[in-house]
Design a protein around this motif. Sequence first.
Motif, PDB file in Angstrom:
ATOM      1  N   LYS A  30       0.683  -1.268   0.089  1.00 27.35           N
ATOM      2  CA  LYS A  30      -0.044  -0.038   0.118  1.00 27.35           C
ATOM      3  C   LYS A  30       0.906   1.245  -0.013  1.00 27.35           C
ATOM      4  O   LYS A  30       1.782   1.254   0.834  1.00 27.35           O
ATOM      5  CB  LYS A  30      -0.913  -0.028   1.167  1.00 27.35           C
ATOM      6  N   HIS A  31       0.429   2.308  -0.899  1.00 29.63           N
ATOM      7  CA  HIS A  31       1.265   3.508  -0.965  1.00 29.63           C
ATOM      8  C   HIS A  31       1.279   4.195   0.413  1.00 29.63           C
ATOM      9  O   HIS A  31       0.203   4.149   1.113  1.00 29.63           O
ATOM     10  CB  HIS A  31       0.713   4.518  -1.807  1.00 29.63           C
ATOM     11  N   GLY A  32       2.559   4.522   0.830  1.00 27.65           N
ATOM     12  CA  GLY A  32       2.480   5.231   2.214  1.00 27.65           C
ATOM     13  C   GLY A  32       3.010   4.271   3.499  1.00 27.65           C
ATOM     14  O   GLY A  32       3.357   4.933   4.163  1.00 27.65           O
ATOM     15  N   THR A  33       3.286   3.053   2.842  1.00 25.19           N
ATOM     16  CA  THR A  33       3.840   2.072   3.774  1.00 25.19           C
ATOM     17  C   THR A  33       5.166   2.575   4.045  1.00 25.19           C
ATOM     18  O   THR A  33       6.043   2.923   2.922  1.00 25.19           O
ATOM     19  CB  THR A  33       3.814   0.652   3.347  1.00 25.19           C
ATOM     20  N   TRP A  58       8.648   0.674  -5.652  1.00 22.98           N
ATOM     21  CA  TRP A  58       9.480   2.072  -5.429  1.00 22.98           C
ATOM     22  C   TRP A  58       9.233   2.776  -4.380  1.00 22.98           C
ATOM     23  O   TRP A  58       8.022   2.508  -3.632  1.00 22.98           O
ATOM     24  CB  TRP A  58       8.752   2.733  -6.585  1.00 22.98           C
ATOM     25  N   TYR A  59      10.055   3.268  -3.895  1.00 24.55           N
ATOM     26  CA  TYR A  59      10.212   3.964  -2.734  1.00 24.55           C
ATOM     27  C   TYR A  59      10.826   5.478  -2.770  1.00 24.55           C
ATOM     28  O   TYR A  59      11.640   5.603  -3.736  1.00 24.55           O
ATOM     29  CB  TYR A  59      11.138   3.248  -1.418  1.00 24.55           C
ATOM     30  N   VAL A  68       6.651   3.685   0.628  1.00 27.03           N
ATOM     31  CA  VAL A  68       6.330   3.190  -0.760  1.00 27.03           C
ATOM     32  C   VAL A  68       5.379   4.049  -1.471  1.00 27.03           C
ATOM     33  O   VAL A  68       4.685   4.987  -0.777  1.00 27.03           O
ATOM     34  CB  VAL A  68       5.397   1.900  -0.483  1.00 27.03           C
ATOM     35  N   THR A  69       5.820   4.417  -2.809  1.00 26.73           N
ATOM     36  CA  THR A  69       5.055   5.265  -3.576  1.00 26.73           C
ATOM     37  C   THR A  69       4.815   4.806  -5.037  1.00 26.73           C
ATOM     38  O   THR A  69       5.169   3.522  -5.280  1.00 26.73           O
ATOM     39  CB  THR A  69       6.094   6.437  -3.693  1.00 26.73           C
ATOM     40  N   ALA A  70       3.953   5.108  -5.473  1.00 26.69           N
ATOM     41  CA  ALA A  70       3.874   4.742  -6.941  1.00 26.69           C
ATOM     42  C   ALA A  70       4.773   4.804  -7.740  1.00 26.69           C
ATOM     43  O   ALA A  70       5.737   5.707  -7.812  1.00 26.69           O
ATOM     44  CB  ALA A  70       2.804   5.491  -7.613  1.00 26.69           C
TER      45      ALA A  70
END
Length: 114
Positions: A30-33, A58-59, A68-70
């Motif tokens: 999940k994005h933001g993890t 991708w981070y 974690v980012t898109a």
Amino acid sequence: MKTILVIMAFLGTIMAASAQRRTVVRVYPKHGTVVTSLSSPKVVVHKNTNFYYADGVWYKARGRNYVVTAAPRGVVVSTLPRGSKVVYVNGRRLYSYMGVWYKRSGRQYVVVTV
């Protein structure tokens, strides 16, 4: 008593065999993890921003941690993540890994949106 032990041994082997058949499904986190460390990350600079790429995820750095980012659209990588799949979309050959799409460009791969 021996019959019970034989039945228990038989059930134990069946359960052990079925436990080995489990499949692992990898899902993009999940994005933001936030994670504290990465395993052999590659640093990719895209539009003056450092992105970290490890195991197909991708981070971005945030202090001493990574978030974690898109996948940044248009970023170029030299290799695809292990386990990526070839998919044809509208006649175009693309590669997919955990919801991130790549297009071959020469000897490299570019992140695209589908």
